[in-house]
Design a protein around this motif. Structure first.
Motif, PDB file in Angstrom:
ATOM      1  N   GLU A 401      25.750  52.744   1.437  1.00 45.42           N
ATOM      2  CA  GLU A 401      25.238  53.701   2.322  1.00 45.42           C
ATOM      3  C   GLU A 401      23.997  53.865   1.797  1.00 45.42           C
ATOM      4  OE1 GLU A 401      27.712  57.145   1.638  1.00 45.42           O
ATOM      5  OE2 GLU A 401      29.660  56.105   2.173  1.00 45.42           O
ATOM      6  N   LEU A 402      23.345  53.892   0.783  1.00 45.32           N
ATOM      7  CA  LEU A 402      22.028  53.677   0.047  1.00 45.32           C
ATOM      8  C   LEU A 402      21.093  52.672   0.695  1.00 45.32           C
ATOM      9  CD1 LEU A 402      22.737  53.320  -3.704  1.00 45.32           C
ATOM     10  CD2 LEU A 402      22.166  55.142  -2.926  1.00 45.32           C
ATOM     11  N   LEU A 403      21.691  51.517   1.576  1.00 47.56           N
ATOM     12  CA  LEU A 403      20.726  51.045   2.472  1.00 47.56           C
ATOM     13  C   LEU A 403      20.589  51.927   3.414  1.00 47.56           C
ATOM     14  CD1 LEU A 403      21.877  47.456   1.392  1.00 47.56           C
ATOM     15  CD2 LEU A 403      20.013  49.169   0.429  1.00 47.56           C
ATOM     16  N   CYS A 404      20.837  52.945   4.145  1.00 47.77           N
ATOM     17  CA  CYS A 404      20.738  53.383   5.210  1.00 47.77           C
ATOM     18  C   CYS A 404      20.660  54.798   5.132  1.00 47.77           C
ATOM     19  CB  CYS A 404      22.456  54.222   5.780  1.00 47.77           C
ATOM     20  SG  CYS A 404      23.502  52.273   6.170  1.00 47.77           S
ATOM     21  N   PRO A 405      19.037  54.492   4.527  1.00 47.77           N
ATOM     22  CA  PRO A 405      17.878  56.153   4.777  1.00 47.77           C
ATOM     23  C   PRO A 405      18.457  57.591   4.646  1.00 47.77           C
ATOM     24  CG  PRO A 405      16.623  54.221   4.812  1.00 47.77           C
ATOM     25  CD  PRO A 405      17.971  53.304   5.285  1.00 47.77           C
ATOM     26  N   THR A 406      18.539  56.943   6.571  1.00 46.08           N
ATOM     27  CA  THR A 406      19.030  58.496   7.052  1.00 46.08           C
ATOM     28  C   THR A 406      19.948  59.323   6.568  1.00 46.08           C
ATOM     29  OG1 THR A 406      19.793  57.191   8.623  1.00 46.08           O
ATOM     30  CG2 THR A 406      17.537  57.230   9.210  1.00 46.08           C
ATOM     31  N   SER A 407      21.213  58.175   6.242  1.00 45.67           N
ATOM     32  CA  SER A 407      22.359  58.762   5.985  1.00 45.67           C
ATOM     33  C   SER A 407      22.882  59.800   4.738  1.00 45.67           C
ATOM     34  CB  SER A 407      23.270  58.063   6.200  1.00 45.67           C
ATOM     35  OG  SER A 407      23.545  56.848   5.686  1.00 45.67           O
ATOM     36  N   VAL A 408      21.673  59.202   3.556  1.00 44.98           N
ATOM     37  CA  VAL A 408      21.812  59.086   2.255  1.00 44.98           C
ATOM     38  C   VAL A 408      20.376  58.975   2.386  1.00 44.98           C
ATOM     39  CG1 VAL A 408      22.242  58.756   0.109  1.00 44.98           C
ATOM     40  CG2 VAL A 408      23.908  57.788   1.558  1.00 44.98           C
ATOM     41  N   ALA A 409      19.700  60.287   1.804  1.00 43.05           N
ATOM     42  CA  ALA A 409      17.983  59.976   1.585  1.00 43.05           C
ATOM     43  C   ALA A 409      17.812  60.883   0.385  1.00 43.05           C
ATOM     44  CB  ALA A 409      17.117  61.496   2.748  1.00 43.05           C
ATOM     45  N   ALA A 410      16.824  60.728  -0.020  1.00 38.56           N
ATOM     46  CA  ALA A 410      15.934  61.136  -1.272  1.00 38.56           C
ATOM     47  C   ALA A 410      15.950  62.813  -1.067  1.00 38.56           C
ATOM     48  CB  ALA A 410      15.296  60.097  -2.118  1.00 38.56           C
ATOM     49  N   ASP A 411      16.185  63.119  -2.307  1.00 39.53           N
ATOM     50  CA  ASP A 411      15.826  64.914  -2.114  1.00 39.53           C
ATOM     51  C   ASP A 411      13.792  64.678  -1.641  1.00 39.53           C
ATOM     52  OD1 ASP A 411      15.074  67.047  -2.954  1.00 39.53           O
ATOM     53  OD2 ASP A 411      15.902  67.552  -4.474  1.00 39.53           O
ATOM     54  N   PRO A 412      13.787  65.636  -1.606  1.00 44.57           N
ATOM     55  CA  PRO A 412      11.859  64.959  -0.667  1.00 44.57           C
ATOM     56  C   PRO A 412      11.576  65.664  -1.806  1.00 44.57           C
ATOM     57  CG  PRO A 412      12.893  65.670   0.960  1.00 44.57           C
ATOM     58  CD  PRO A 412      14.115  65.504   0.065  1.00 44.57           C
ATOM     59  N   ALA A 413      12.051  66.817  -2.868  1.00 43.60           N
ATOM     60  CA  ALA A 413      11.785  67.135  -3.543  1.00 43.60           C
ATOM     61  C   ALA A 413      10.822  66.659  -5.251  1.00 43.60           C
ATOM     62  CB  ALA A 413      11.881  68.591  -4.358  1.00 43.60           C
ATOM     63  N   THR A 414      12.034  65.971  -4.900  1.00 41.39           N
ATOM     64  CA  THR A 414      12.346  64.559  -7.011  1.00 41.39           C
ATOM     65  C   THR A 414      11.595  63.187  -5.868  1.00 41.39           C
ATOM     66  OG1 THR A 414      14.434  64.423  -6.659  1.00 41.39           O
ATOM     67  CG2 THR A 414      13.487  65.887  -7.277  1.00 41.39           C
ATOM     68  N   ARG A 415      11.626  62.889  -5.020  1.00 35.22           N
ATOM     69  CA  ARG A 415      11.761  61.366  -4.656  1.00 35.22           C
ATOM     70  C   ARG A 415       9.945  61.097  -4.369  1.00 35.22           C
ATOM     71  NH1 ARG A 415       9.691  57.947  -0.579  1.00 35.22           N
ATOM     72  NH2 ARG A 415       8.414  59.736   0.327  1.00 35.22           N
ATOM     73  N   ILE A 416      10.678  59.929  -5.784  1.00 40.96           N
ATOM     74  CA  ILE A 416       9.628  58.934  -6.906  1.00 40.96           C
ATOM     75  C   ILE A 416       8.935  58.409  -5.761  1.00 40.96           C
ATOM     76  CG2 ILE A 416       8.831  56.865  -8.303  1.00 40.96           C
ATOM     77  CD1 ILE A 416      10.638  58.480  -9.901  1.00 40.96           C
ATOM     78  N   VAL A 417       7.027  58.757  -4.813  1.00 39.76           N
ATOM     79  CA  VAL A 417       6.412  57.514  -4.069  1.00 39.76           C
ATOM     80  C   VAL A 417       5.748  56.760  -4.496  1.00 39.76           C
ATOM     81  CG1 VAL A 417       4.395  58.129  -2.287  1.00 39.76           C
ATOM     82  CG2 VAL A 417       6.775  59.912  -2.453  1.00 39.76           C
ATOM     83  N   CYS A 418       4.929  57.800  -5.713  1.00 35.69           N
ATOM     84  CA  CYS A 418       3.933  56.293  -7.066  1.00 35.69           C
ATOM     85  C   CYS A 418       4.546  55.805  -7.834  1.00 35.69           C
ATOM     86  CB  CYS A 418       3.035  56.635  -7.132  1.00 35.69           C
ATOM     87  SG  CYS A 418       1.801  56.029  -8.008  1.00 35.69           S
ATOM     88  N   ASN A 419       5.512  54.790  -8.007  1.00 35.05           N
ATOM     89  CA  ASN A 419       6.330  54.180  -9.133  1.00 35.05           C
ATOM     90  C   ASN A 419       5.961  54.085 -10.316  1.00 35.05           C
ATOM     91  OD1 ASN A 419       9.303  53.867  -9.881  1.00 35.05           O
ATOM     92  ND2 ASN A 419       7.761  51.687 -11.060  1.00 35.05           N
ATOM     93  N   CYS A 420       4.387  53.697 -10.270  1.00 29.67           N
ATOM     94  CA  CYS A 420       3.375  53.691 -11.473  1.00 29.67           C
ATOM     95  C   CYS A 420       2.914  54.869 -11.933  1.00 29.67           C
ATOM     96  CB  CYS A 420       1.748  52.886 -11.017  1.00 29.67           C
ATOM     97  SG  CYS A 420       1.896  51.111 -10.682  1.00 29.67           S
ATOM     98  N   ASN A 421       3.061  55.689 -11.543  1.00 28.57           N
ATOM     99  CA  ASN A 421       2.735  57.516 -12.402  1.00 28.57           C
ATOM    100  C   ASN A 421       3.490  58.373 -12.608  1.00 28.57           C
ATOM    101  OD1 ASN A 421      -0.040  56.597 -13.689  1.00 28.57           O
ATOM    102  ND2 ASN A 421      -0.432  56.211 -10.959  1.00 28.57           N
ATOM    103  N   LYS A 422       4.813  58.094 -11.678  1.00 26.24           N
ATOM    104  CA  LYS A 422       6.121  58.840 -11.355  1.00 26.24           C
ATOM    105  C   LYS A 422       5.685  60.064 -10.696  1.00 26.24           C
ATOM    106  CE  LYS A 422       8.794  55.873 -13.921  1.00 26.24           C
ATOM    107  NZ  LYS A 422       8.519  54.920 -14.135  1.00 26.24           N
TER     108      LYS A 422
END
Length: 478
Positions: A401-422
């Motif tokens: 299910e994790l490979l289907c981001p439309t069905s199991v999405a990360a919380d937008p507030a806490t989803r890491i976009v820039c991993n280098c700087n978290k």
């Protein structure tokens, strides 16, 4: 009370981040900071060298212009090579024979390229013959740019990230490019065999030729390079040969100074070496038997070391880093995290191969937690995966299910976009709402896009759709 003298040996990305962390803690009130750099000018983002090779200005990748050092009371001694530390007298010796006294020294010497010894590649003075290049510095890129002409042929030795980046840029400039890779698959340090093969297929579709499981044994050159001989007895004409055979920790200064060295400079949880008042961080450092060749661990180490040096947090320690990379390799999206192969009998492996779409996705699960993942061609699930990986979250009963981001999405507030700087999606939206409406402004506000740069496309998209300063809040339709 007089200030202590803090010497930082190296002016690369780890040193650059340490300077930022020290500045944020007011270290200039405690130390007279001196940085020694072998290249000319301020620090730059080595990961972005492809931009310079492609024709961009070197200034575009500079992260610390000379004015920054002046503004922060940091003395930069560039074009100067440190050869050793006299740790008893606390002196730094440079290649010109000068001695300078320090109180605290930090080795941030980074890594050095692995340069194979190929028959015929050096002239009588031991220098590389014209047309043969090591892909490592701005100067290397500028010299390659001068030599590369549309219609020429290029051999790139090495199928890792740097080699594939150089190959793509040269191909885009109109050269006939062949990548020669010793291992069976491309990017073998990050990808498994299936992932490497999938990447190879996609790269060959861009017009780049790939020869895996082969190596260059000799170079044919008179006044300049003419071609190469491969280990299978075949030969390839070449106007340019690019050596991108990987890197190893640079430990020459540490060895000359009598510091304990294994693969890298051995440090403890405070980044201290066995010798008092001498520390190390970044690619040159070895912590608990591990060295890291990506920027995120160096960022984490810099924050810890800045706390240690300034006394900001005496309890802070470095416990190692979880490895995660997300980047575009020769135009192909790739993301990896954790281990690439199962290590224990109880590790579960889930793989999805889509030949027609040229995508490959793999998860390694242990006790319902993600310990490794590989994504090639489709990295849309990377945000949700890295959040689970970083926090050690329990996975769904069906991890696919994790490979289907439309069905199991990360919380937008806490989803890491820039991993280098978290940096999370929520932090980006907040910064944009406060007026940071460009990549540059956002980098200042959050440090997003100031590491490896792989998140730039996604951050640009988030800026475009984020509510701007003074805009009415978004209201869901009833």
């Amino acid at each position: 009370m007089s200030k202590k003298k803090l010497f930082i040996i190296g002016n690369g990305m780890a040193a650059c981040r340490l300077l930022d962390e020290l500045a944020a803690r007011g270290a200039a009130f405690q130390y007279e900071i001196t940085v020694f750099g072998e290249e000319q000018g301020g620090a730059y983002n080595r990961i972005m060298l492809g931009k310079v090779l492609a024709g961009g200005s070197p200034d575009d990748i500079v992260t610390k212009p000379l004015e920054w050092y002046d503004r922060h009371n940091v003395r930069l001694i560039d074009r100067t090579r440190v050869v050793k530390l006299d740790t008893l007298r606390k002196q730094v010796e440079t290649a010109d024979g000068q001695l300078r006294s320090y109180d605290v020294a930090v080795l941030a010497t980074g890594s050095q390229p692995v340069v194979p010894s190929l028959e015929g590649m050096n002239d009588e003075n031991g220098e590389l013959k014209p047309g043969i290049f090591v892909y490592r510095t701005i100067g290397d890129c500028m010299r390659m740019r001068e030599r590369a002409r549309s219609g020429d042929s290029a051999i790139v030795v090495g199928g890792g990230l740097l080699g594939l980046e150089a190959a793509k840029v040269l191909a885009d400039r109109g050269l006939h490019v062949t990548v020669v890779q010793l291992k069976k698959t491309l990017m073998n340090a990050q990808l498994d065999e299936i992932g490497g093969e999938m990447l190879e297929r996609q790269i060959e579709r861009t017009g780049i030729f790939v020869r895996t499981g082969r190596t260059v044994e000799a170079v044919y050159a008179e006044e300049r390079v003419k071609g190469v001989y491969l280990d299978d007895g075949t030969n390839r004409p070449a106007d340019i040969v690019v050596l991108a055979c990987g890197v190893r920790p640079r430990t020459d200064v540490a060895k000359a100074s009598g510091l304990p060295v294994n693969r890298g400079i051995i440090v403890n949880d405070t980044l201290a070496t066995e010798v008092p008042s001498v520390y190390a961080l970044g690619e040159c450092a070895e912590h608990q038997g591990k060295t890291y060749g990506i920027v995120a661990p160096a960022w984490e180490q810099a924050a810890v070391l800045a706390d240690v040096l300034t006394g900001r947090n005496s309890a802070t320690t470095y416990r190692g880093s979880k490895l995660y990379t997300r980047l575009k390799v020769a135009g192909v999206e790739v993301a990896t995290m954790g281990i690439s192969e199962p290590e224990r009998p109880e590790d579960d492996v889930l793989q999805i191969v889509q030949d027609r779409k040229d995508t490959y996705r793999k998860l390694i699960v242990r006790d319902r937690r993600l310990v490794g993942a590989i994504l090639v061609g489709d990295t849309s699930a990377a945000g949700a995966l890295v959040q689970c990986f970083d926090r050690g979250d329990l996975l769904p009963e069906d991890p696919l299910e994790l490979l289907c981001p439309t069905s199991v999405a990360a919380d937008p507030a806490t989803r890491i976009v820039c991993n280098c700087n978290k940096v999370t999606e929520g932090q980006i939206y907040e910064a944009v709402a406060q007026g940071a409406e460009t990549i540059e402004a956002l980098g200042v506000a959050t440090k997003a896009c100031t590491g490896c740069g792989s998140c730039k496309t996604e951050v640009t998209q988030l800026i475009a759709r984020a509510p701007k300063r003074g805009a009415l809040p978004l209201v869901a339709a009833s």
